[in-house]
Design a protein around this motif. Structure first.
Motif, PDB file in Angstrom:
ATOM      1  N   ALA A  77      11.897  23.722  -8.917  1.00 56.17           N
ATOM      2  CA  ALA A  77      12.521  23.711 -10.241  1.00 56.17           C
ATOM      3  C   ALA A  77      12.091  24.928 -11.057  1.00 56.17           C
ATOM      4  CB  ALA A  77      12.148  22.422 -10.971  1.00 56.17           C
ATOM      5  N   PHE A  78      10.812  25.272 -10.957  1.00 56.58           N
ATOM      6  CA  PHE A  78      10.332  26.457 -11.665  1.00 56.58           C
ATOM      7  C   PHE A  78      11.001  27.719 -11.121  1.00 56.58           C
ATOM      8  CE2 PHE A  78       7.291  30.051 -11.550  1.00 56.58           C
ATOM      9  CZ  PHE A  78       7.229  30.325 -12.906  1.00 56.58           C
ATOM     10  N   ALA A  79      11.037  27.853  -9.808  1.00 55.04           N
ATOM     11  CA  ALA A  79      11.632  29.042  -9.198  1.00 55.04           C
ATOM     12  C   ALA A  79      13.091  29.200  -9.610  1.00 55.04           C
ATOM     13  CB  ALA A  79      11.508  28.968  -7.678  1.00 55.04           C
ATOM     14  N   ALA A  80      13.792  28.078  -9.749  1.00 56.01           N
ATOM     15  CA  ALA A  80      15.206  28.135 -10.122  1.00 56.01           C
ATOM     16  C   ALA A  80      15.398  28.616 -11.552  1.00 56.01           C
ATOM     17  CB  ALA A  80      15.850  26.768  -9.933  1.00 56.01           C
ATOM     18  N   LEU A  81      14.370  28.451 -12.399  1.00 58.20           N
ATOM     19  CA  LEU A  81      14.464  28.897 -13.787  1.00 58.20           C
ATOM     20  C   LEU A  81      14.306  30.404 -13.926  1.00 58.20           C
ATOM     21  CD1 LEU A  81      12.329  26.219 -15.693  1.00 58.20           C
ATOM     22  CD2 LEU A  81      14.797  26.586 -15.934  1.00 58.20           C
ATOM     23  N   LEU A  82      13.610  31.038 -12.994  1.00 55.05           N
ATOM     24  CA  LEU A  82      13.314  32.460 -13.125  1.00 55.05           C
ATOM     25  C   LEU A  82      14.590  33.296 -13.008  1.00 55.05           C
ATOM     26  CD1 LEU A  82      10.058  32.721 -10.975  1.00 55.05           C
ATOM     27  CD2 LEU A  82      10.252  32.532 -13.476  1.00 55.05           C
ATOM     28  N   PRO A  83      14.844  34.172 -13.966  1.00 56.48           N
ATOM     29  CA  PRO A  83      16.063  34.988 -13.911  1.00 56.48           C
ATOM     30  C   PRO A  83      16.021  35.972 -12.746  1.00 56.48           C
ATOM     31  CG  PRO A  83      14.644  35.713 -15.697  1.00 56.48           C
ATOM     32  CD  PRO A  83      14.043  34.453 -15.166  1.00 56.48           C
ATOM     33  N   ARG A  84      17.165  36.154 -12.116  1.00 56.56           N
ATOM     34  CA  ARG A  84      17.262  37.032 -10.950  1.00 56.56           C
ATOM     35  C   ARG A  84      17.907  38.379 -11.258  1.00 56.56           C
ATOM     36  NH1 ARG A  84      14.475  33.758  -9.820  1.00 56.56           N
ATOM     37  NH2 ARG A  84      14.303  32.336  -8.076  1.00 56.56           N
ATOM     38  N   ASP A  85      18.582  38.451 -12.376  1.00 62.24           N
ATOM     39  CA  ASP A  85      19.291  39.676 -12.759  1.00 62.24           C
ATOM     40  C   ASP A  85      19.335  39.755 -14.280  1.00 62.24           C
ATOM     41  OD1 ASP A  85      21.312  37.817 -13.511  1.00 62.24           O
ATOM     42  OD2 ASP A  85      22.208  37.955 -11.510  1.00 62.24           O
ATOM     43  N   VAL A  86      19.878  40.847 -14.779  1.00 66.09           N
ATOM     44  CA  VAL A  86      19.894  41.064 -16.224  1.00 66.09           C
ATOM     45  C   VAL A  86      20.677  39.960 -16.932  1.00 66.09           C
ATOM     46  CG1 VAL A  86      20.784  42.580 -18.038  1.00 66.09           C
ATOM     47  CG2 VAL A  86      19.506  43.544 -16.124  1.00 66.09           C
ATOM     48  N   GLU A  87      21.784  39.539 -16.346  1.00 65.61           N
ATOM     49  CA  GLU A  87      22.613  38.523 -16.996  1.00 65.61           C
ATOM     50  C   GLU A  87      21.859  37.206 -17.161  1.00 65.61           C
ATOM     51  OE1 GLU A  87      23.596  40.488 -14.508  1.00 65.61           O
ATOM     52  OE2 GLU A  87      24.907  41.777 -15.700  1.00 65.61           O
ATOM     53  N   ALA A  91       9.130  29.449   2.769  1.00 63.93           N
ATOM     54  CA  ALA A  91      10.591  29.387   2.845  1.00 63.93           C
ATOM     55  C   ALA A  91      11.208  29.207   1.467  1.00 63.93           C
ATOM     56  CB  ALA A  91      11.013  28.241   3.771  1.00 63.93           C
ATOM     57  N   LEU A  92      10.529  28.438   0.612  1.00 62.10           N
ATOM     58  CA  LEU A  92      11.038  28.233  -0.740  1.00 62.10           C
ATOM     59  C   LEU A  92      11.007  29.540  -1.524  1.00 62.10           C
ATOM     60  CD1 LEU A  92      10.210  25.092  -2.859  1.00 62.10           C
ATOM     61  CD2 LEU A  92      10.713  27.291  -3.903  1.00 62.10           C
ATOM     62  N   MET A  93       9.903  30.293  -1.395  1.00 58.23           N
ATOM     63  CA  MET A  93       9.836  31.589  -2.064  1.00 58.23           C
ATOM     64  C   MET A  93      10.919  32.526  -1.537  1.00 58.23           C
ATOM     65  SD  MET A  93       5.737  32.314  -2.361  1.00 58.23           S
ATOM     66  CE  MET A  93       4.611  30.913  -2.430  1.00 58.23           C
ATOM     67  N   ALA A  94      11.109  32.522  -0.235  1.00 55.10           N
ATOM     68  CA  ALA A  94      12.117  33.399   0.360  1.00 55.10           C
ATOM     69  C   ALA A  94      13.524  33.038  -0.131  1.00 55.10           C
ATOM     70  CB  ALA A  94      12.044  33.310   1.880  1.00 55.10           C
ATOM     71  N   ARG A  95      13.761  31.748  -0.306  1.00 52.59           N
ATOM     72  CA  ARG A  95      15.077  31.297  -0.764  1.00 52.59           C
ATOM     73  C   ARG A  95      15.396  31.879  -2.136  1.00 52.59           C
ATOM     74  NH1 ARG A  95      14.403  25.611  -0.896  1.00 52.59           N
ATOM     75  NH2 ARG A  95      14.023  25.901   1.335  1.00 52.59           N
ATOM     76  N   HIS A  96      14.369  32.051  -2.954  1.00 51.08           N
ATOM     77  CA  HIS A  96      14.559  32.574  -4.304  1.00 51.08           C
ATOM     78  C   HIS A  96      14.190  34.057  -4.403  1.00 51.08           C
ATOM     79  CE1 HIS A  96      15.381  28.695  -6.286  1.00 51.08           C
ATOM     80  NE2 HIS A  96      14.563  28.188  -5.385  1.00 51.08           N
ATOM     81  N   ASN A  97      13.931  34.707  -3.286  1.00 50.52           N
ATOM     82  CA  ASN A  97      13.532  36.121  -3.248  1.00 50.52           C
ATOM     83  C   ASN A  97      12.321  36.389  -4.135  1.00 50.52           C
ATOM     84  OD1 ASN A  97      13.885  38.751  -2.172  1.00 50.52           O
ATOM     85  ND2 ASN A  97      14.837  39.419  -4.094  1.00 50.52           N
ATOM     86  N   ILE A  98      11.347  35.493  -4.064  1.00 54.75           N
ATOM     87  CA  ILE A  98      10.083  35.639  -4.787  1.00 54.75           C
ATOM     88  C   ILE A  98       9.033  36.149  -3.801  1.00 54.75           C
ATOM     89  CG2 ILE A  98       8.220  34.403  -5.954  1.00 54.75           C
ATOM     90  CD1 ILE A  98      10.356  32.432  -6.960  1.00 54.75           C
ATOM     91  N   ALA A  99       8.361  37.220  -4.161  1.00 56.17           N
ATOM     92  CA  ALA A  99       7.335  37.781  -3.282  1.00 56.17           C
ATOM     93  C   ALA A  99       6.053  36.962  -3.387  1.00 56.17           C
ATOM     94  CB  ALA A  99       7.053  39.233  -3.653  1.00 56.17           C
ATOM     95  N   ARG A 100       5.551  36.531  -2.254  1.00 54.40           N
ATOM     96  CA  ARG A 100       4.245  35.894  -2.244  1.00 54.40           C
ATOM     97  C   ARG A 100       3.191  36.990  -2.367  1.00 54.40           C
ATOM     98  NH1 ARG A 100       2.074  30.903   0.816  1.00 54.40           N
ATOM     99  NH2 ARG A 100      -0.161  31.149   0.490  1.00 54.40           N
ATOM    100  N   VAL A 101       2.328  36.879  -3.370  1.00 53.43           N
ATOM    101  CA  VAL A 101       1.314  37.905  -3.595  1.00 53.43           C
ATOM    102  C   VAL A 101       0.355  37.953  -2.407  1.00 53.43           C
ATOM    103  CG1 VAL A 101      -0.702  38.512  -4.984  1.00 53.43           C
ATOM    104  CG2 VAL A 101       1.435  37.868  -6.094  1.00 53.43           C
TER     105      VAL A 101
END
Length: 275
Positions: A127-137, A181-191
């Motif tokens: 749910a948190f990952a889905a909130l993070l904006p992916r683009d300017v819009e 896999a969840l991070m990859a789905r949202h294109n979030i880099a694991r530190v």
């Protein structure tokens, strides 16, 4: 395939041990960022972890850096440590509306450092990952929801590039294929932390984000030449695959962090005036 860009730097730039060592003796504090930006190619802004900053501050920091420089921006502890990623849509809106966009083309990724006692919960993390904006819009859509308690949201997007996020989990329950896999789905880099407890180099996004806290050897006292060479080889391969790489030396050896970042940059064949 287009090559990526590797940027190396430190977490923060205001450190007493750097005065007279990394910073020339007598350099006034207001010029320290400009000097750091002349030797490094990226810096992680940590002040945003403690409190939202003003657009004027972001703009001032950007103005002290050369073209091509990038800041990463640390997400607020209100979201990561107090809300613990739950019920945080309003704090996120307030944070994104507070002024990071004023960095313009100096804006790099946002990084979210989780508390060590926050375990992986697929539902809340997703749910948190889905909130993070992916683009300017999507960024603007969320920032417009800022409550405006201190100032209207800052919505100027001149020069702003891709909106990226990295997450640093610090609980062993995140060490699973499901979390990656969840991070990859949202294109979030694991530190990538590079510690004995977290030696992994998993890539979960189209860029890499390293907060180098090791080296990942129990007896290590700091980064040596062989460690720098190893990281340069690894990061060059990521760069050649088309990934941008952000690498920050954030270990307790603050005195040598700038030298480490410069050595890594030079090992990658990246030169700046003054080298």
């Amino acid at each position: 395939m287009t090559q990526g860009t590797v940027r190396t730097g430190t977490a923060g730039w205001v450190y007493e041990p750097w005065r007279g060592t990394f910073f020339p003796k007598g350099l006034v504090q207001k010029n320290e960022l400009a000097h750091a930006a002349s030797r490094l190619t990226s810096i992680e802004i940590n002040a945003t972890f403690r409190a939202n900053q003003k657009p004027e501050s972001f703009a001032k920091w950007a103005a002290q850096t050369p073209e091509g420089f990038r800041f990463s921006v640390k997400g607020p502890q209100l979201v990561t440590h107090i809300k613990r990623l739950k019920n945080c849509e309003q704090p996120l809106a307030n944070f994104f509306g507070s002024g990071p966009l004023a960095l313009g083309d100096r804006l790099g990724p946002f990084v979210w450092q989780l508390p060590p006692n926050l375990a992986f919960d697929a539902a809340s993390f997703s749910a948190f990952a889905a909130l993070l904006p992916r683009d300017v819009e999507s960024y603007l859509a969320l920032a417009r929801q800022a409550d405006g308690a201190k100032a209207p949201p800052y919505l100027e997007v001149s020069g702003v590039g891709p909106i990226r996020h990295a997450i640093e989990p610090r609980h062993s329950s995140f060490d699973t294929p499901e979390a990656n896999a969840l991070m990859a789905r949202h294109n979030i880099a694991r530190v990538i932390a590079d510690t004995p407890d977290n030696p992994g180099r998993d890539l979960t996004a189209d860029f890499a984000y390293c907060r180098l806290q090791g080296p990942a050897r129990p007896d290590a006292q700091g980064y040596e030449g062989a460690d720098i060479a190893d990281w340069a080889k690894t990061m060059a391969s990521w760069r050649d695959e088309g990934r941008d790489v952000f690498a920050y030396f954030v270990h307790e050896d603050k005195l040598h962090a700038p030298d480490n970042a410069i050595a890594l940059r030079q090992a990658l064949g990246i030169t700046l005036p003054g080298d």
